[in-house]
Design a protein around this motif. Sequence first.
Motif, mmCIF file in Angstrom:
data_model
loop_
_atom_site.group_PDB
_atom_site.id
_atom_site.type_symbol
_atom_site.label_atom_id
_atom_site.label_comp_id
_atom_site.label_asym_id
_atom_site.label_seq_id
_atom_site.Cartn_x
_atom_site.Cartn_y
_atom_site.Cartn_z
ATOM 1 N N THR A 99 1.008 11.028 -9.577
ATOM 2 C CA THR A 99 0.164 11.025 -10.776
ATOM 3 C C THR A 99 -1.095 11.852 -10.552
ATOM 4 O OG1 THR A 99 -0.903 8.953 -10.072
ATOM 5 C CG2 THR A 99 0.993 8.772 -11.552
ATOM 6 N N LYS A 100 -1.632 11.774 -9.342
ATOM 7 C CA LYS A 100 -2.838 12.550 -9.062
ATOM 8 C C LYS A 100 -2.529 14.037 -9.004
ATOM 9 C CE LYS A 100 -7.112 11.682 -6.661
ATOM 10 N NZ LYS A 100 -7.806 10.760 -5.765
ATOM 11 N N TRP A 150 0.831 -1.214 0.000
ATOM 12 C CA TRP A 150 0.000 0.000 0.000
ATOM 13 C C TRP A 150 0.864 1.262 0.000
ATOM 14 C CZ3 TRP A 150 -4.743 -1.264 -1.146
ATOM 15 C CH2 TRP A 150 -5.709 -0.265 -1.165
ATOM 16 N N ASN A 159 0.790 6.629 -6.628
ATOM 17 C CA ASN A 159 -0.494 7.287 -6.867
ATOM 18 C C ASN A 159 -0.446 8.794 -6.626
ATOM 19 O OD1 ASN A 159 -3.387 6.893 -7.447
ATOM 20 N ND2 ASN A 159 -3.663 7.702 -5.381
ATOM 21 N N PHE A 186 2.120 1.753 -3.477
ATOM 22 C CA PHE A 186 1.044 2.303 -4.306
ATOM 23 C C PHE A 186 0.841 3.783 -4.022
ATOM 24 C CE2 PHE A 186 -0.410 -1.809 -5.829
ATOM 25 C CZ PHE A 186 -0.952 -1.464 -7.048
ATOM 26 N N TYR A 187 0.978 4.157 -2.763
ATOM 27 C CA TYR A 187 0.844 5.579 -2.424
ATOM 28 C C TYR A 187 1.930 6.397 -3.108
ATOM 29 C CZ TYR A 187 0.991 9.920 0.202
ATOM 30 O OH TYR A 187 1.018 11.242 0.539
ATOM 31 N N SER A 215 -5.318 -0.185 -12.553
ATOM 32 C CA SER A 215 -6.425 -1.146 -12.519
ATOM 33 C C SER A 215 -7.154 -1.195 -13.863
ATOM 34 C CB SER A 215 -7.404 -0.768 -11.404
ATOM 35 O OG SER A 215 -8.493 -1.660 -11.374
ATOM 36 N N SER A 224 -5.902 9.285 -10.804
ATOM 37 C CA SER A 224 -5.358 8.334 -9.855
ATOM 38 C C SER A 224 -4.498 7.303 -10.577
ATOM 39 C CB SER A 224 -6.490 7.629 -9.102
ATOM 40 O OG SER A 224 -6.024 6.490 -8.424
ATOM 41 N N GLY A 225 -3.243 7.199 -10.166
ATOM 42 C CA GLY A 225 -2.370 6.209 -10.767
ATOM 43 C C GLY A 225 -2.838 4.796 -10.486
ATOM 44 N N ALA A 226 -3.343 4.565 -9.259
ATOM 45 C CA ALA A 226 -3.836 3.231 -8.910
ATOM 46 C C ALA A 226 -5.031 2.855 -9.774
ATOM 47 C CB ALA A 226 -4.214 3.193 -7.437
ATOM 48 N N GLN A 227 -5.934 3.822 -9.987
ATOM 49 C CA GLN A 227 -7.084 3.547 -10.837
ATOM 50 C C GLN A 227 -6.642 3.293 -12.276
ATOM 51 O OE1 GLN A 227 -9.723 6.844 -11.468
ATOM 52 N NE2 GLN A 227 -11.407 5.560 -12.189
#
Length: 584
Positions: A195-196, A185, A192, A188-189, A208, A202-205
Motif C-alpha cells: 500500500t505504501k 507484525w 503495509n 502487517f508488513y 488504524s 501506510s496501510g497500517a495507519q
Amino acid sequence: MSFQLPQLRAVFAFLLAWSFLAGFALHAAFLRLPEAFLFGGAAGLIIFALPAVSAAVIAAGALSRKSFWSQIKYFLFTAVVSTLVVTVIYAIATLAFGFSSPKTYVLVELANAIVYVIWFVSLFVALGNDKVRAALIAAIHPIASLALLVLWNKWAIVETRIALPFVLTLPKLALASAIILAAFWFVFYLFNAPTKRNLGFSGAQAVSLFFAHWLRGSREIEQILDEAGADAQTTLGTVAFKDASGRLKALFLAPNVHFGPYGDLGGSEFPRFLTERFDARYGCTTLVFHGTVYHDFNPVSSSSFASLSTAFDRALRSCKHFESTGEIIEARRGAADVAGLRVGGNVFLTLSPAPYPTGDIDYSAGVALSNAAERVFDCVVVADRHNSAGEIEPWGVGSREYSEFENAVRALQPGRAGKLSVGVAKASLPFSVREGVGGAGLRVVVLRAGNKSACFAVFDANNILPELRAKLKTRLKGYDFADICTTDTHSVNSPTTPSNALGQRADWGVLEKALVDAVAEAEASVEPCSVAVAKTSYKTRVLGSSQANELITTLKSIFAILRVLAPAVIAAAILLAAAALLLV
C-alpha cells in the motif's frame, strides 16, 4: 455511521455470566455438580472476570481518562474477547490433560500470550494508541490472569494442583507473546509495504484510522483519502423554479460527484447538507438527484461541501432568463428510459433501466449522453434515478446499456410547450440511516406542462428494492410520467452494511403512507411557475479513477496472499510459542 457496541451493562453482564459458567463447566468434570457450581463458578469469576475487568478499568483510566465512561466499553469488549479465548483454551487443556498436567500449564501460558497480542493489536491498531503504551497496557490482563490463577491455586478450597512457578511465568509469557506478536507484525508488513509503495500511504495507519472512524467517529481517515486522491474537474446542474412573486419555490440539484464512500465520510451526507443549506438559504424545497458518476468521484473530504455549495450558488446566479412554459418529455429504447422537462432550448433528463437492476453510471457515459442531447438542446442536465437495486456492474461508453440510453436520448425531440405549474412537498421519515433512509428524507415534485403531468418522488436512500418501487409507483397514478428516485446517499452504508437499499429494513407501509401524504401536499401546492436550467463546472478532490483502480487491484492482490499466508503464519507462531514454553 460508527460501529455500535452493546451497552456497557450488557457487556459487563455477559462477562460475569460467561466467566461463572466457564468456571462451573471446567470443574463439573471433576467435582459433584453442587460443588462445581459453587466453587467452580467462584473460580471462574476470580480467574477470568476479575483480570478482565481490572485490565479494562486500568486501560480506560490510563488511556482515556477524560472520556472514561464513554470509552471503557471498548476496553471491556477487548477484555471479553480475550476472556473467550482464554476459557476455550483452558477448557481444551483441562479436558485433554486434566488440572495437574504440565501440558495444561503450557496451554495456560499460551492462552495468556494470545491475550497479550489481542490487547496489543486492539490498543495499537483499532484504538490508535502508540506502540509503547499499547505494549505496556496490553500486559495487564495476562499478568493479572496468571497472578490470580497462582493465588487461587494456593488458597482455593478446591485444589487445582498445578505447580505454577510465578517467577518464571513472566519471562515465558513475554517469550510466547513476542513470538506470536512477531507473526502479526510480519502479516502487517505484508499488508503495509504494497500500500505504501503503490498507493503512497501506510496501510497500517489507514487501518488504524479506519477503526478510529468506525469506533469513535474520528475523521482523520479523510487525510488518507486526500493523500490518495486526485483533483478533478466535474460538472453540476440545477433547475430553478420561481412562483409568480419571483420567490424560489423549488430547486433541482444534480452534482456529478458520488455521495460516498459510507457513513459520514467524504460526500456521503451531501444530499442532506444540500437540502438543508438551500432550503434555509432560499426558503424553497430542494430535491437532490444522483449524478452520472461512480465511486471514483467520491469526494475525499466532507469539507469539500463548501466548494460544491459555492458552485451551485454560482450556477443559480447564472439563471437570468426564466421560462413560463415547458414540456414533459420521455423516450424508451430497450431497457433504457429517459424522462424529464424541456424548458425552451434547455432540458433536464433523468435516466433509469428499472425494473432492471440499476447501478452507477460512469462519468464518461454521462458526458457522452449529455453531448448526444446537445445536438438538439442547448443546456443539458442529466441525472440518474438510481431506483432498482440489484447486481450490476457500472457501465460506460460502448456497453449495451449505453447504446440503449444513447438511442433513447437521440429519440427526444422538442414538441409543443405549455404553461408550467409546479407543486412540491418534503417529509422527514421516521427511520434512521441504519434503516436505509438519509437525513434529507422524502422530496416530491409535481410538474404540469400544458396537458401533460409528471411526478418525481426522491428518497434520500441508496437505491430501492424493485418490488418496493413497483408498489410505490401504484400510488402515483394519474400522471403521464411518474417514478421513484433515490439520491444514492452512502450515509446509510457502513463497513458492516455495504448493501442497504430502501425497503430492506424500513417498513413499507410507513413509506407508502409518507409518499401518499407528500404527493397530496405537493398537489395542493401546485401553482404557475417559471423555470431556468443552468450547468457549470467546478474543481474538487476525489478518489479518482486511476487511484480507485490501483486501490482495488492492490487490495485484491494483498488479500489473495494474506488469505492463505496469514492463517498459516499465525498458526505456526502459536505452535512455535507452545514449543518454546515446553522447552524453556
